[in-house]
Design an enzyme around this catalytic site. Structure first.
Site, PDB file in Angstrom:
ATOM      1  N   LYS A 106       0.884  -0.897  -0.535  1.00  0.00           N
ATOM      2  CA  LYS A 106       0.365   0.202  -0.103  1.00  0.00           C
ATOM      3  C   LYS A 106       0.630   1.528   0.065  1.00  0.00           C
ATOM      4  O   LYS A 106       2.078   1.366   0.057  1.00  0.00           O
ATOM      5  CB  LYS A 106      -0.716  -0.216   1.256  1.00  0.00           C
ATOM      6  CG  LYS A 106      -2.286   1.056   1.181  1.00  0.00           C
ATOM      7  CD  LYS A 106      -3.412   0.395   0.767  1.00  0.00           C
ATOM      8  CE  LYS A 106      -4.370   0.489   0.537  1.00  0.00           C
ATOM      9  NZ  LYS A 106      -5.716   0.573  -0.013  1.00  0.00           N
TER      10      LYS A 106
HETATM   11  N1  GLU Z   1      -7.059  -0.112  -3.199  1.00  0.00           N
HETATM   12  C1  GLU Z   1      -7.942  -1.001  -3.503  1.00  0.00           C
HETATM   13  C2  GLU Z   1      -8.559  -2.025  -1.793  1.00  0.00           C
HETATM   14  O1  GLU Z   1      -7.599  -1.353  -1.383  1.00  0.00           O
HETATM   15  C3  GLU Z   1      -7.418  -1.800  -4.653  1.00  0.00           C
HETATM   16  C4  GLU Z   1      -6.529  -2.348  -4.240  1.00  0.00           C
HETATM   17  C5  GLU Z   1      -6.077  -2.431  -6.014  1.00  0.00           C
HETATM   18  O2  GLU Z   1      -5.895  -2.820  -6.896  1.00  0.00           O
HETATM   19  O3  GLU Z   1      -4.588  -3.193  -6.060  1.00  0.00           O
HETATM   20  O4  GLU Z   1      -8.478  -2.498  -2.536  1.00  0.00           O
END
Ligand code: GLU
Length: 420
Positions: A106
């Site tokens: 993240k």
């Molecule tokens: N931000 C989204 C989540 O928390 C998608 C993450 C992604 O597609 O890599 O799942």
């Protein structure tokens, strides 16, 4: 005074409970308590007025056990390392529950993007991409949209990375515009996945969408889309909320009209929406409203020890990451509520990110119908696996989901071993 909420401690506490329930020894899962890598970067940006401001950014790789790290980038004034660490870990668990070949990562920048011009936002995004460049790549770590980031921002990230490589690398981010390798269906995928999960839990409860009154907190890419699709599918949306407050209308909210209004221009918010019979309220009123299904789809810590007892919904489907604290979870559990946890309920986004990445690697593109159907299959399968695990251990769906995820991660660790 209550202890300040720390999302990473929240994650560790749930991890510990699930590992204990599986009967694991500490040594089996200890690596999951620590992110593999944490990078903090300083981002000096030339503002439009000629001054220089320095922002702080983060990229955390929690686990690459099951594949490249995967997860979004959020732009938020309250973002910090503890939050990003927790979100990275939740991505590892989410990808394991959905059984897609990724680990978790993240990123974040501590900034309120509504205070930036578009040019400042672009410069900030490109500088951030350059600063985390050593960590990312289609085989290493693949960013995507999250809170306050979108396809346009992913396009700038893809371009910046490609400029450094000297050739176009579409698979370095997902959630890109279609024109540069984005997938059809990705924009709506998280919200659509939330609806698929709501459909499944309703079947288990013997309820029909037509009989289900829904409250949705958060009108962004998750809550806004989920509410609109659910409205279309026959659910009755009776309350919604966003940063400006909430709207309750027990006659049902016309989500087509509200979505169109919110999409009309940047800055449009729920409280300025014109409605004939609705009443404007606080977000706390939305959480406490008379409904059957509550979808918290904004930030962490929305349902906490102070408001959990007010929840009237019998089912909670977590659209956001980490919306329910450990204390709130216990209160809701004791009150007999069914909670479908974030790492299952909002996995639709990363599942279609995976489809996008697969299309990029193979240089092909799927139809939207194929994407949506493949998403439905993945979500239903993951739901069934979690449901079965929870039944087997006579526990909550949250524990069922964590046990499913940890089981897969620990199995991968056992096979791979410890280097050196
Ligand atoms: N931000 C989204 C989540 O928390 C998608 C993450 C992604 O597609 O890599 O799942």
């Amino acid at each position: 005074m209550a202890k300040a909420y720390n999302p990473y401690e929240n994650m560790l506490s749930v991890l510990e409970s699930a590992a204990n329930m599986l009967g694991l020894a500490e040594e089996d899962y200890v690596t999951l308590k620590y992110p593999e890598r944490e990078l903090k970067v300083s981002l000096p940006i030339r503002m439009d007025d000629g001054s220089v401001k320095v922002f702080e950014g983060y990229r955390v790789q929690h686990s690459s056990l099951r594949g490249p790290c995967k997860g979004g980038v959020r732009f938020h004034q309250n973002s910090d390392m503890d939050e990003v660490k927790a979100l990275a870990a939740w991505m590892s668990f989410k990808c394991a529950v959905a059984n897609i070949p990724y680990g978790g990562g993240k990123g974040g920048i501590k900034v309120d993007p509504s205070t930036l011009s578009k040019n400042e936002l672009e410069r900030l995004t490109r500088r951030f991409t350059a600063m985390i460049l050593p960590l990312i790549g289609p085989e290493k770590d693949i960013p995507a949209p999250d809170v306050n980031t979108n396809a346009e921002i992913m396009g700038w990230m893809m371009d910046t990375y490609s400029m450094f490589q000297g050739y176009p690398v579409s698979g370095v981010v997902t959630g890109k515009p279609i024109e540069i390798g984005g997938s059809l269906g990705r924009g709506e995928a998280t919200g659509r996945g939330v609806m698929f999960i709501a459909d499944e839990i309703l079947k288990k409860k013997g309820m029909k969408p037509q009989d289900c009154r829904v409250a949705v907190l958060g009108m962004g890419n998750v809550g806004g889309v989920a509410a609109r699709l659910m409205h279309k599918a026959g659910y009755k949306i009776v309350a919604v909320g966003d940063v400006s407050g909430g709207l309750i209308d027990y006659n049902g909210i016309d989500m087509d009209a509200l979505s169109a209004y919110l999409a009309e221009k940047r800055g449009n918010v729920v409280k300025d929406f014109k409605t004939a019979t609705g009443k404007f309220v606080t977000n706390e009123d939305v959480i406490a409203c008379d409904c059957d299904l509550l979808v918290p789809a904004a930030l962490e810590n929305q349902i906490n020890a102070s408001n959990a007892a007010n929840v009237k919904a019998s089912i909670i489907v977590e659209g956001a990451n980490g919306p329910t604290t450990v204390e709130a979870d216990a209160i809701l559990d004791a009150a007999g509520k069914t909670i479908v946890p974030d790492i299952l309920a909002n996995a639709g986004g990363v599942v279609v990110s995976y489809f996008e990445w697969v299309q990029n690697i193979q240089s092909i593109s799927w139809t939207e119908a194929d994407v949506n159907e493949a998403l439905r299959k993945k979500m239903v399968l993951a739901f069934d696996e979690v449901w079965t695990k929870a039944q087997e251990y006579k526990t909550s769906m949250r524990m069922g989901a964590y046990m499913t995820a940890i089981g897969r991660l620990v199995a991968a660790k056992k096979i791979r071993g410890i280097f050196p």
